[in-house]
Design an enzyme around this catalytic site. Sequence first.
Site, PDB file in Angstrom:
ATOM      1  N   PRO A  11       6.927  -6.495   0.774  1.00  0.00           N
ATOM      2  CA  PRO A  11       7.129  -6.751   2.203  1.00  0.00           C
ATOM      3  C   PRO A  11       6.926  -5.518   3.069  1.00  0.00           C
ATOM      4  O   PRO A  11       7.534  -4.480   2.849  1.00  0.00           O
ATOM      5  CB  PRO A  11       8.568  -7.254   2.273  1.00  0.00           C
ATOM      6  CG  PRO A  11       9.203  -6.834   1.007  1.00  0.00           C
ATOM      7  CD  PRO A  11       8.133  -6.636  -0.010  1.00  0.00           C
ATOM      8  N   GLU A  12       6.042  -5.655   4.062  1.00  0.00           N
ATOM      9  CA  GLU A  12       5.824  -4.624   5.066  1.00  0.00           C
ATOM     10  C   GLU A  12       6.308  -5.202   6.399  1.00  0.00           C
ATOM     11  O   GLU A  12       6.948  -6.248   6.419  1.00  0.00           O
ATOM     12  CB  GLU A  12       4.339  -4.231   5.116  1.00  0.00           C
ATOM     13  CG  GLU A  12       3.829  -3.734   3.767  1.00  0.00           C
ATOM     14  CD  GLU A  12       2.378  -3.310   3.785  1.00  0.00           C
ATOM     15  OE1 GLU A  12       1.869  -2.965   4.861  1.00  0.00           O
ATOM     16  OE2 GLU A  12       1.739  -3.317   2.720  1.00  0.00           O
ATOM     17  N   ARG A  37      12.248  -6.026  -9.379  1.00  0.00           N
ATOM     18  CA  ARG A  37      12.199  -4.643  -9.898  1.00  0.00           C
ATOM     19  C   ARG A  37      13.400  -3.791  -9.491  1.00  0.00           C
ATOM     20  O   ARG A  37      13.430  -2.605  -9.813  1.00  0.00           O
ATOM     21  CB  ARG A  37      10.899  -3.981  -9.457  1.00  0.00           C
ATOM     22  CG  ARG A  37       9.713  -4.620 -10.138  1.00  0.00           C
ATOM     23  CD  ARG A  37       8.412  -3.961  -9.781  1.00  0.00           C
ATOM     24  NE  ARG A  37       7.317  -4.830 -10.169  1.00  0.00           N
ATOM     25  CZ  ARG A  37       6.046  -4.635  -9.853  1.00  0.00           C
ATOM     26  NH1 ARG A  37       5.710  -3.582  -9.146  1.00  0.00           N
ATOM     27  NH2 ARG A  37       5.127  -5.460 -10.239  1.00  0.00           N
ATOM     28  N   ARG A  76      -2.523  18.210  11.108  1.00  0.00           N
ATOM     29  CA  ARG A  76      -2.136  17.741   9.770  1.00  0.00           C
ATOM     30  C   ARG A  76      -3.341  17.678   8.848  1.00  0.00           C
ATOM     31  O   ARG A  76      -4.381  17.158   9.204  1.00  0.00           O
ATOM     32  CB  ARG A  76      -1.467  16.372   9.852  1.00  0.00           C
ATOM     33  CG  ARG A  76      -0.275  16.375  10.762  1.00  0.00           C
ATOM     34  CD  ARG A  76       0.846  15.475  10.289  1.00  0.00           C
ATOM     35  NE  ARG A  76       2.039  15.741  11.072  1.00  0.00           N
ATOM     36  CZ  ARG A  76       3.019  16.554  10.688  1.00  0.00           C
ATOM     37  NH1 ARG A  76       2.941  17.152   9.517  1.00  0.00           N
ATOM     38  NH2 ARG A  76       4.056  16.762  11.456  1.00  0.00           N
TER      39      ARG A  76
END
Length: 274
Positions: free
Chosen positions: A2-3, A112, A155
């Site tokens: 799930p995002e 999990r 970055r």
Amino acid sequence: MPELPEVEIIRQYLDEQLPGRTIACADILLTRQLKYPEPEAFQSLVAGKRMKGMRRRGKYLLLDLQDGSTIVFHLRMTGSLVYDPSGNQRDAYARMVFHLAGGGALVFADVRTFGCVYGFAAGEEIAVSGLQSLGPEPLSEAFTPAYLAQAIRGRKQPIKSFLLDQRRIAGLGNIYADESLFLAGIHPRREAGSLTQAECKKLAAAIQHVLRDGLADGGTTFRNYRNGEGGYGRHQEHLCVYHRAGKPCPTCGRPIEKITVGGRGTHFCPYCQH
DNA sequence: TTCTTAACCTGGAGGC
DNA sequence: TGCCTCCAGGTTAAGA
């Protein structure tokens, strides 16, 4: 896995079903996933409490109780949070069951066991480090091309790794990061700080586009994702690159490749993404 | 300070 | 059929 879209769809459903209902008691079937407080204190915290509503921040779900206390859930990779109206369904991977007064249950299941649950009393600081350090919501007004340009400045990490950093953008995960980069035509190994202003604009728009598409399709289901009703999403049928290694790119027809970026499986088109 | 890597965990896929 | 190995991935801590 799930995002943001999947977590938001769970939130919307549970926010319709749970407010006004009272938690009779909680069964903690795997104490390892309860991070705070101790099981007995957690059970005392929730028992007899009426639920007020469900909020989302990034991939976190926050269940507010009427007395001001809050239960925080993170589903990680295989977690689910499902409302069972009958209260009789048996999930082999149920880790925590909130039995509701008058029948029904809210079931936190996780194959999990990476997911986690916290409980905070009214007035207590919600001390979840990952939650406190989240970046802006990508579908909020705070997330703009200008924000993205400022955040990537200087970055050197790959842009894919940057997108997965929840401190920079809250809620993006592997699937939607790959899809966003494809839509923006950006190679996942590009140094984040090398993106031009025009690419930042394109990427910000792509992120919002793929998240909205995911929401419209009810989320993406590969293995374990289930919405708040226990059903499945449809967005996996519309993905351009994720989980499509060797299959033709929807733009140029050449095969999608899979590489590892920052330890994550990454799918992209080597001809369309630069 | 920034970035990378390993660890957590278990079901499923693939090879033998 | 059964066993073994590897892979999947969100987050965090440790190390470079």
